[in-house]
Design a protein around this motif. Structure first.
Motif, PDB file in Angstrom:
ATOM      1  N   THR A  52      42.047  41.751  42.388  1.00 45.28           N
ATOM      2  CA  THR A  52      42.584  41.125  43.596  1.00 45.28           C
ATOM      3  C   THR A  52      44.019  41.568  43.834  1.00 45.28           C
ATOM      4  O   THR A  52      44.414  41.894  44.965  1.00 45.28           O
ATOM      5  N   TYR A  53      44.787  41.617  42.766  1.00 50.05           N
ATOM      6  CA  TYR A  53      46.161  42.107  42.897  1.00 50.05           C
ATOM      7  C   TYR A  53      46.159  43.576  43.327  1.00 50.05           C
ATOM      8  O   TYR A  53      46.977  43.996  44.165  1.00 50.05           O
ATOM      9  N   ALA A 102      43.965  45.009  45.194  1.00 51.39           N
ATOM     10  CA  ALA A 102      43.647  45.048  46.621  1.00 51.39           C
ATOM     11  C   ALA A 102      44.893  44.738  47.448  1.00 51.39           C
ATOM     12  O   ALA A 102      45.117  45.332  48.516  1.00 51.39           O
ATOM     13  N   LEU A 103      45.705  43.821  46.948  1.00 53.22           N
ATOM     14  CA  LEU A 103      46.948  43.469  47.652  1.00 53.22           C
ATOM     15  C   LEU A 103      47.905  44.659  47.695  1.00 53.22           C
ATOM     16  O   LEU A 103      48.442  45.004  48.754  1.00 53.22           O
TER      17      LEU A 103
END
Lengths: 185, 185
Positions: A28-29, A31-32
């Motif tokens: 998720t990080y 993707a950020l």
């Protein structure tokens, strides 16, 4: 006093908090960061944006830290450094950092980090040579310390994803703030 | 057979994996959604982007799932549903989902979710009335199932952040894929 008590405090805090899967967080990080790399023209802006996001996150995470860490106050900046490294990092990322490279005045130190859940299995593409991928951590430290009245500057100076042996975040104390209670009339 | 064994499997898997602080994940995910809300003109595009990011994440998380869950194969789509709900959600987010609303053919079901670490303490501003904030989960399910040869469509149909009692993700089986070994010459 040795560092041991802080390590134990960190382990206890980590055992008490709610958790999620580390790899889900990593991805998720990732993707950020990838989204920011699309959004901004240059890597310096991405670094700045990550720091800013971290600052906002740190201002909220400090509550979780104070509620769960059993730490109420630090006697000085040296103790603050150890607590960030051994309790804060452990509690939020499950890893610990080392404190090193103090300046003579005791107002500057480095946090040294190996791999963290932010960087697990991450490889940077070629256009990222100036990216401090984990720069959100600089912001988290700055934001959370500000909430406990320490204004600091934080700066990534080395990063394992850039081929360095360890990652290094330099933390500089600028000012001890005092609580202000503005008139509300 | 009751659902109990899957719950137990989920708990064991969750105990084995590496973890990070749940609130750090919540806030990092929040920063990602906020960034997308800045980047895109309309909420439908944000929903689509979150789904796409989730799809990519799911394609990688499936390895962690297969390595740590002790689950090797599902006998049918009904079993798949229960495993996603009781093992997958538990293993990655620390919560379980309920399976409901099967269609007659056994090709469509809903996952029902209460609060998750994605939505803890989140309140949507007014311009987000069509946002499926947790839509990354739709993508994760689609991406991970595709890697085990199930092509599905996934769709958020209710969301607690929009005032619904529960969040509901509708999962529709489109095709059972067969492994293909393309000629490499």
């Amino acid at each position: 006093m040795s560092k041991q008590p802080y390590q134990r405090t960190g382990e206890i805090a980590f055992s008490k908090i709610e958790k999620v899967n580390s790899e889900l967080f990593t991805l998720t990080y990732g993707a950020l960061v990838a989204q920011l790399m699309k959004d901004f023209d240059d890597v310096d802006q991405v670094n700045a944006q990550l720091e800013k996001m971290g600052y906002n996150i740190g201002q909220r995470l400090i509550d979780e830290f104070l509620a769960k860490s059993n730490i109420t106050r630090c006697s000085d900046f040296k103790e603050t450094a150890e607590i960030i490294a051994k309790v804060g990092f452990k509690m939020f990322l499950g890893v610990i950092a080392d404190v090193a490279n103090w300046n003579q005045e005791g107002t500057e130190f480095s946090l040294l980090l190996g791999d963290t859940p932010l960087t697990d299995f991450v490889e940077l593409p070629e256009n990222c040579s100036k990216l401090y991928y984990s720069n959100i951590l600089s912001g988290v430290i700055r934001g959370s310390l500000e909430m406990v009245n320490m204004r600091v500057e934080t700066k990534f100076v080395r990063c394992t994803l850039q081929g360095d042996d360890v990652s290094e975040i330099r933390v500089t104390l600028k000012e001890m703030l005092t609580d202000e209670y503005p008139d509300e009339d």
